[in-house]
Design an enzyme around this catalytic site. Structure first.
Site, PDB file in Angstrom:
ATOM      1  N   ARG A  79      -0.872  -0.634  -8.496  1.00 45.81           N
ATOM      2  CA  ARG A  79      -2.235  -0.245  -8.120  1.00 45.81           C
ATOM      3  C   ARG A  79      -2.343   1.275  -8.182  1.00 45.81           C
ATOM      4  O   ARG A  79      -1.676   1.978  -7.445  1.00 45.81           O
ATOM      5  CB  ARG A  79      -2.556  -0.694  -6.694  1.00 45.81           C
ATOM      6  N   LYS A  86      -6.503   7.221  -6.211  1.00 47.83           N
ATOM      7  CA  LYS A  86      -6.459   8.685  -6.130  1.00 47.83           C
ATOM      8  C   LYS A  86      -5.613   9.145  -4.939  1.00 47.83           C
ATOM      9  O   LYS A  86      -4.926  10.157  -4.998  1.00 47.83           O
ATOM     10  CB  LYS A  86      -7.879   9.243  -5.988  1.00 47.83           C
ATOM     11  N   GLY A  87      -5.683   8.405  -3.832  1.00 50.19           N
ATOM     12  CA  GLY A  87      -4.930   8.801  -2.628  1.00 50.19           C
ATOM     13  C   GLY A  87      -5.876   9.148  -1.509  1.00 50.19           C
ATOM     14  O   GLY A  87      -6.806   9.935  -1.691  1.00 50.19           O
ATOM     15  N   ASP A 126       0.843  -1.197   0.000  1.00 43.17           N
ATOM     16  CA  ASP A 126       0.000   0.000   0.000  1.00 43.17           C
ATOM     17  C   ASP A 126       0.879   1.248   0.000  1.00 43.17           C
ATOM     18  O   ASP A 126       2.012   1.208   0.472  1.00 43.17           O
ATOM     19  CB  ASP A 126      -0.852   0.055   1.287  1.00 43.17           C
TER      20      ASP A 126
HETATM   21  C1  LIG Z   1      -8.533  -1.475  -3.759  1.00 42.20           C
HETATM   22  C2  LIG Z   1      -8.154  -0.132  -3.244  1.00 42.20           C
HETATM   23  C3  LIG Z   1      -6.919   0.031  -2.663  1.00 42.20           C
HETATM   24  C4  LIG Z   1      -6.527   1.290  -2.208  1.00 42.20           C
HETATM   25  N1  LIG Z   1      -5.262   1.463  -1.719  1.00 42.20           N
HETATM   26  C5  LIG Z   1      -4.862   2.689  -1.370  1.00 42.20           C
HETATM   27  C6  LIG Z   1      -3.510   2.955  -0.993  1.00 42.20           C
HETATM   28  O1  LIG Z   1      -2.653   2.055  -0.966  1.00 42.20           O
HETATM   29  N2  LIG Z   1      -3.179   4.215  -0.644  1.00 42.20           N
HETATM   30  C7  LIG Z   1      -4.092   5.246  -0.669  1.00 42.20           C
HETATM   31  O2  LIG Z   1      -3.727   6.376  -0.375  1.00 42.20           O
HETATM   32  N3  LIG Z   1      -5.366   5.033  -1.016  1.00 42.20           N
HETATM   33  C8  LIG Z   1      -5.774   3.795  -1.369  1.00 42.20           C
HETATM   34  N4  LIG Z   1      -7.073   3.600  -1.763  1.00 42.20           N
HETATM   35  C9  LIG Z   1      -8.086   4.660  -1.542  1.00 42.20           C
HETATM   36  C10 LIG Z   1      -8.159   5.609  -2.730  1.00 42.20           C
HETATM   37  O3  LIG Z   1      -6.973   6.358  -2.809  1.00 42.20           O
HETATM   38  C11 LIG Z   1      -9.341   6.593  -2.599  1.00 42.20           C
HETATM   39  O4  LIG Z   1      -9.221   7.326  -1.425  1.00 42.20           O
HETATM   40  C12 LIG Z   1     -10.701   5.887  -2.576  1.00 42.20           C
HETATM   41  O5  LIG Z   1     -10.719   4.776  -3.414  1.00 42.20           O
HETATM   42  C13 LIG Z   1     -11.800   6.846  -3.046  1.00 42.20           C
HETATM   43  O6  LIG Z   1     -11.549   7.279  -4.332  1.00 42.20           O
HETATM   44  P1  LIG Z   1     -12.392   6.806  -5.625  1.00 42.20           P
HETATM   45  O7  LIG Z   1     -11.423   6.618  -6.750  1.00 42.20           O
HETATM   46  O8  LIG Z   1     -13.206   5.646  -5.307  1.00 42.20           O
HETATM   47  O9  LIG Z   1     -13.234   8.061  -6.049  1.00 42.20           O
HETATM   48  P2  LIG Z   1     -14.234   8.993  -5.258  1.00 42.20           P
HETATM   49  O10 LIG Z   1     -14.536  10.108  -6.194  1.00 42.20           O
HETATM   50  O11 LIG Z   1     -13.717   9.320  -3.903  1.00 42.20           O
HETATM   51  O12 LIG Z   1     -15.507   8.078  -5.071  1.00 42.20           O
HETATM   52  C14 LIG Z   1     -16.347   7.745  -6.151  1.00 42.20           C
HETATM   53  C15 LIG Z   1     -17.620   7.139  -5.580  1.00 42.20           C
HETATM   54  O13 LIG Z   1     -17.322   5.916  -4.926  1.00 42.20           O
HETATM   55  C16 LIG Z   1     -18.065   5.783  -3.729  1.00 42.20           C
HETATM   56  N5  LIG Z   1     -17.128   5.806  -2.595  1.00 42.20           N
HETATM   57  C17 LIG Z   1     -15.835   6.117  -2.624  1.00 42.20           C
HETATM   58  N6  LIG Z   1     -15.269   5.977  -1.404  1.00 42.20           N
HETATM   59  C18 LIG Z   1     -16.266   5.572  -0.581  1.00 42.20           C
HETATM   60  C19 LIG Z   1     -16.322   5.257   0.779  1.00 42.20           C
HETATM   61  N7  LIG Z   1     -15.241   5.296   1.557  1.00 42.20           N
HETATM   62  N8  LIG Z   1     -17.518   4.873   1.316  1.00 42.20           N
HETATM   63  C20 LIG Z   1     -18.607   4.798   0.532  1.00 42.20           C
HETATM   64  N9  LIG Z   1     -18.615   5.089  -0.778  1.00 42.20           N
HETATM   65  C21 LIG Z   1     -17.466   5.476  -1.344  1.00 42.20           C
HETATM   66  C22 LIG Z   1     -19.022   6.929  -3.689  1.00 42.20           C
HETATM   67  O14 LIG Z   1     -20.201   6.538  -4.350  1.00 42.20           O
HETATM   68  C23 LIG Z   1     -18.291   7.984  -4.503  1.00 42.20           C
HETATM   69  O15 LIG Z   1     -19.151   8.936  -5.054  1.00 42.20           O
HETATM   70  C24 LIG Z   1      -7.447   2.372  -2.281  1.00 42.20           C
HETATM   71  C25 LIG Z   1      -8.678   2.190  -2.879  1.00 42.20           C
HETATM   72  C26 LIG Z   1      -9.040   0.978  -3.380  1.00 42.20           C
HETATM   73  C27 LIG Z   1     -10.357   0.840  -4.058  1.00 42.20           C
END
Ligand SMILES: Cc1cc2nc3c(=O)[nH]c(=O)nc-3n(C[C@H](O)[C@H](O)[C@H](O)COP(=O)(O)OP(=O)(O)OC[C@H]3O[C@@H](n4cnc5c(N)ncnc54)[C@H](O)[C@@H]3O)c2cc1C
Length: 309
Positions: free
Chosen positions: A185, A188-189, A135
């Site tokens: 992977r 967005k962060g 991660d």
């Molecule tokens: C498999 C995986 C591994 C990850 N690993 C890391 C990592 O190593 N380091 C790191 O910094 N980040 C990590 N993340 C988190 C990532 O960086 C984002 O913060 C998170 O995925 C939200 O961004 P999004 O791309 O889904 O878009 P967003 O625009 O935030 O979300 C899009 C839509 O998804 C849904 N959604 C998103 N998040 C949530 C939530 N928490 N609860 C409910 N609904 C939600 C909502 O409907 C939202 O409108 C990971 C995410 C995933 C999916």
């Protein structure tokens, strides 16, 4: 990231609101598989049965003492043993946070200790027939994380790493990672970062995400598209198709408990859909980041605060 969510990310580092979060019915359970490895294996097996792949994370981060890092490392070995015993290694891998393995030890030994533990975990994963993805944590650890992943890949080239499109440096990092066999992977962060080194507007983070994906595709890497964002996902589907990749040469990843219908839909259309599945007692920091990602979650917390006065 909405301004209101920044206090949640700050609280993620202090455990200040743990009791409050715990008091909201169903909140921890929505995002976390359970307290122990048996819980995680049950949920993982169910997801695999439903056609999904899984990456299991032992919750814990920011470890400041050696024995906790050792305990985290041992937990991963137990987890990998159990994944193998249930014959799930084809579909289930593990995700690790280097800060849980001691990266942040204050006596200067952190990188060496974390590397030793991570090597042990990568070896166990390799012997079991599965992989590890590292991660990415807050921006102060990016350089050290990438350095350690480079070292790990010398012996275990299938080791994956996460990168965050919100950081300005990430396009450059993607160029360095964009090569055949490199599992990256792209997300967005989930951590706050200062404007000097990060995109602050959602639209800029999203555009950077797509630029990073193109760089990875150009270089022949194996992108792991970690997002729930329908717009991003739609464009990514077009992009991977344009580059001629087939499911298995890339994958989609989503968090346990988030957009589960979409997870199922993607799996049913033949995509590799990997669910990030955390378990353990140390759910607090993880959960606060999940809450910060979704402004509606603030309302949930506020309602709970009022009803518990
Ligand atoms: C498999 C995986 C591994 C990850 N690993 C890391 C990592 O190593 N380091 C790191 O910094 N980040 C990590 N993340 C988190 C990532 O960086 C984002 O913060 C998170 O995925 C939200 O961004 P999004 O791309 O889904 O878009 P967003 O625009 O935030 O979300 C899009 C839509 O998804 C849904 N959604 C998103 N998040 C949530 C939530 N928490 N609860 C409910 N609904 C939600 C909502 O409907 C939202 O409108 C990971 C995410 C995933 C999916």
């Amino acid at each position: 990231m909405p301004l209101l969510c920044r206090p949640l990310l700050a609280a993620a580092r202090s455990e200040a609101a743990r009791g409050l979060v715990e008091s909201v019915p169903g909140l921890v359970g929505r995002y976390v598989a359970g307290a122990d490895v048996a819980d995680a294996l049950e949920v993982a097996a169910g997801l695999v049965e439903a056609g999904m792949a899984v990456t299991v994370d032992v919750l814990g981060e920011d470890t400041r003492d050696r024995s906790a890092a050792e305990a985290a490392s041992l937990e991963y070995l137990t987890l990998l043993d159990r994944i193998r015993a249930r014959d799930l290694t084809r579909d289930v891998e593990v995700s690790v946070k280097l800060s849980a393995l001691g990266l942040g030890l204050r006596d200067g030994t952190g990188p060496r200790v974390a590397l030793e533990h991570a090597r042990r975990i990568c070896r166990a994963a390799h012997n079991a027939g599965t992989t590890v993805t590292v991660d990415m944590e807050d921006h102060t650890t990016t350089e050290a994380t990438l350095d350690l992943v480079r070292e790990l890949r010398q012996d275990f080239p299938a080791t994956g790493v996460a990168v965050q499109s919100q950081l300005l440096r990430t396009e450059r990092d993607c160029r360095a990672l964009a090569m055949p066999g490199s599992r990256v992977r792209l997300c967005k962060g989930a951590y706050d970062a200062p404007a000097a080194i990060a995109h602050r507007r959602r639209v800029d983070v999203d555009r950077a995400f797509l630029r990073c994906l193109r760089i990875l595709l150009e270089g022949g890497a194996t992108p792991m598209i970690a997002s729930h964002d329908p717009t991003i996902l739609g464009i990514c589907e077009v992009l991977v198709d344009r580059y001629g990749l087939r499911p298995g040469e890339y994958e989609f990843q989503m968090l346990h408990g988030v957009r589960t219908d979409e997870q199922r839909r993607l799996a049913e259309t033949g995509e590799t859909m990997r669910v990030y599945l955390p378990y353990g007692e140390q759910w607090y920091g993880y959960l606060m980041r999940r809450l910060a990602e979704r402004p509606q979650n603030l309302a949930l917390l506020a309602r709970s605060l009022v009803s518990h006065r």
